[in-house]
Design a protein around this motif. Structure first.
Motif: not given
Length: 221
Positions: A155, A157, A164, A166
């Motif tokens: 993952r 981000r 924001q 990701g």
């Protein structure tokens, strides 16, 4: 003619007369609408056998979609041999790229509670500067524990001045080859469909399950 037969005969005649009057009433209403609204087009029942093609709708139907991930993208690849049994050690490479320069991009290798264990490598860190066109690579060495499939997730981000966002990429320790083969077959069939002239309603006749069929597409004229 018996009484019962006579009653049935009269009933049939009454039904026929009622149906005829209903048709006449419908025609009268249509004519009335045309007189009051000269530009009105009166449509009959839609043809069951007719076929219309909607190219844009068809392409939208099978277009590959992504979740909103901003400029970030994550990819996971196997380096070397894949695990085949309990105790096998293998290496995964994660690649993080961006369509714009970003600072302080976080990445994390998420491992299931069972199925794999870390032998070497960082499970999480921060990429201070991720430049456009210059992907960042990270590797992690894992050991297969048991014979069951385990899903490893990378993952990432990041954020810019306003949002924001990701992305995530996955690797299945024991089933990845099967998943890749199924995905390739699905992609090939989707591309074949996209190149065809079939209406969007025919997509339900595509065999995307991998099973063999004599007749995968049905076209109605």
């Amino acid at each position: 003619m018996s009484g019962q037969s006579l009653v049935m005969f009269i009933s049939v005649i009454a039904i026929a007369i009622a149906a005829n009057r209903a048709d006449e009433s419908s025609s009268w209403l249509q004519q009335k609408n045309l007189e009051q609204n000269p530009g009105l087009s009166v449509r009959g029942p839609a043809s069951v056998d007719g076929k219309k093609d909607f190219p844009l709708a068809k392409k939208e139907l099978l277009k590959h979609t992504h979740k909103v991930r901003g400029p970030l993208a994550a990819v996971v690849e196997l380096v070397g041999q894949r695990p085949e049994q309990d105790g096998d050690v293998f290496v995964l490479k994660g690649t993080v790229s961006s369509e714009q320069a970003l600072n302080n991009v976080e990445f994390t290798w998420n491992l299931p509670a069972s199925g794999v264990e870390v032998v070497n490598g960082q499970t999480s860190s921060v990429i201070a500067v991720l430049s456009e066109g210059k992907p960042f690579e990270t590797q992690i060495t894992l050991r297969q524990v048991g014979s069951a499939n385990a899903r490893v997730t990378l993952r990432v981000r990041g954020r810019d001045s306003a949002l924001q966002f990701g992305d995530a990429a996955f690797y299945h320790t024991m089933d990845q080859d099967k998943l890749d083969a199924a995905r390739l077959e699905l992609r090939s069939k989707s591309e074949a469909y996209m190149a065809s002239d079939l209406p969007p309603t025919s997509v339900k006749n595509l065999d995307l399950s991998g099973g063999a069929k004599k007749e995968q597409l049905k076209i109605f004229h």
